[in-house]
Design an enzyme around this catalytic site. Structure first.
Site, PDB file in Angstrom:
ATOM      1  N   GLY A  72      -9.072  49.871  20.053  1.00 58.19           N
ATOM      2  CA  GLY A  72      -8.054  49.369  19.145  1.00 58.19           C
ATOM      3  C   GLY A  72      -8.349  49.849  17.737  1.00 58.19           C
TER       4      GLY A  72
ATOM      5  CD  GLN B 152     -10.179  48.676  12.398  1.00 56.67           C
ATOM      6  OE1 GLN B 152      -9.334  48.645  13.272  1.00 56.67           O
ATOM      7  NE2 GLN B 152     -11.476  48.698  12.667  1.00 56.67           N
TER       8      GLN B 152
ATOM      9  CB  CYS C 135     -15.252  45.573  14.361  1.00 57.58           C
ATOM     10  SG  CYS C 135     -13.930  46.044  13.232  1.00 57.58           S
ATOM     11  CG  LEU C 136     -13.688  51.413  16.204  1.00 57.51           C
ATOM     12  CD1 LEU C 136     -12.385  52.175  16.343  1.00 57.51           C
ATOM     13  CD2 LEU C 136     -14.833  52.184  16.854  1.00 57.51           C
TER      14      LEU C 136
ATOM     15  CG  HIS D 235     -10.744  42.719  16.952  1.00 56.15           C
ATOM     16  ND1 HIS D 235     -12.099  42.472  17.055  1.00 56.15           N
ATOM     17  CD2 HIS D 235     -10.620  43.758  16.091  1.00 56.15           C
ATOM     18  CE1 HIS D 235     -12.749  43.305  16.255  1.00 56.15           C
ATOM     19  NE2 HIS D 235     -11.879  44.108  15.667  1.00 56.15           N
ATOM     20  CD  GLU D 236      -7.581  46.360  16.652  1.00 59.44           C
ATOM     21  OE1 GLU D 236      -7.497  46.662  15.451  1.00 59.44           O
ATOM     22  OE2 GLU D 236      -8.618  46.537  17.320  1.00 59.44           O
TER      23      GLU D 236
ATOM     24  CG  HIS E 223      -8.829  44.731  11.751  1.00 59.41           C
ATOM     25  ND1 HIS E 223      -9.912  44.670  10.907  1.00 59.41           N
ATOM     26  CD2 HIS E 223      -9.325  45.086  12.966  1.00 59.41           C
ATOM     27  CE1 HIS E 223     -11.017  44.970  11.593  1.00 59.41           C
ATOM     28  NE2 HIS E 223     -10.697  45.223  12.842  1.00 59.41           N
TER      29      HIS E 223
HETATM   30 NI    NI Z   1     -12.002  45.784  14.374  1.00 56.93          NI
END
Ligand code: NI
Length: 194
Positions: free
Chosen positions: A49, A54, A100-101, A142-143, A146
């Site tokens: 995701g 991000q 998380c990236l 989660h997304e 963000h």
């Molecule tokens: Ni994330």
């Protein structure tokens, strides 16, 4: 399609609520290219995701892979949600691991509602209305967070489960279990960062 830089925790863009995408704006080459770049960036990073904030773009837009335990990541459908709204279903929260990236290498146990109702637009502006459960519901939440400047650390109730990837593999997974021996690669893959 160029891969964009994924910004890391501490960058103010990750704490800034995103704005809605306009109807005409969504159809623009700029946004369509952005979506293609986000899909490429997510794949390149090995994530499941990625939200626009991000990569430093303050828009209510995210991409994800609709992974589940029965499908490998290669077979998972790529989804794009624009201007999403989510309604959690009632019930006990479910705990599972998230990464998380934008928070490289850290994982932690996060409680989330098990299922959500999602209202959003797809990349063509078509209205979507669907129910997501289990791991797909977790990725979506989660997304969605963000888009509101929230990261998974904010959702944790007990920071003692936080672990770096190598230590998580070594101490936090139950690879000694018989059950784990029959587990497919997919199970590890669905725990990929978002
Ligand atoms: Ni994330």
């Amino acid at each position: 399609m160029p891969v964009r830089e994924i910004i890391q925790l501490g960058h103010p863009a990750l704490r800034t609520p995103a704005g809605a995408v306009g109807e005409a704006e969504l159809r623009s080459d700029e946004i369509q290219t952005l979506i293609d770049d986000m899909l490429e960036t997510m794949r390149e990073a090995g994530g499941v995701g990625l939200a626009a904030p991000q990569i430093g773009v303050p828009l209510q837009l995210f991409v994800y892979l609709a992974v589940d335990v029965d499908r490998s990541r290669e077979d998972a459908e790529e989804k794009v949600l624009v201007n999403p709204a989510i309604e959690p279903e009632a019930g006990e929260p479910v705990y599972d691991w998230e990464g998380c990236l934008s928070i490289s290498d850290l994982r932690g146990l996060v409680p989330r509602p098990q299922a959500v109702r999602v209202h959003a637009l797809d990349r063509h502006g078509t209205k979507l209305d669907f129910r997501a459960a289990d791991y797909e519901a977790r990725i979506i939440q989660h997304e969605f967070d963000h888009l509101n400047g929230i990261v998974f650390l904010d959702r944790m109730r007990d920071l003692r489960s936080l672990a770096f990837g190598a230590e998580w593999e070594r101490y936090m997974t139950d690879d000694e279990d018989e059950e784990a021996e029959t587990r497919t690669d997919t199970d590890d893959e669905v725990r990929a960062d978002t």
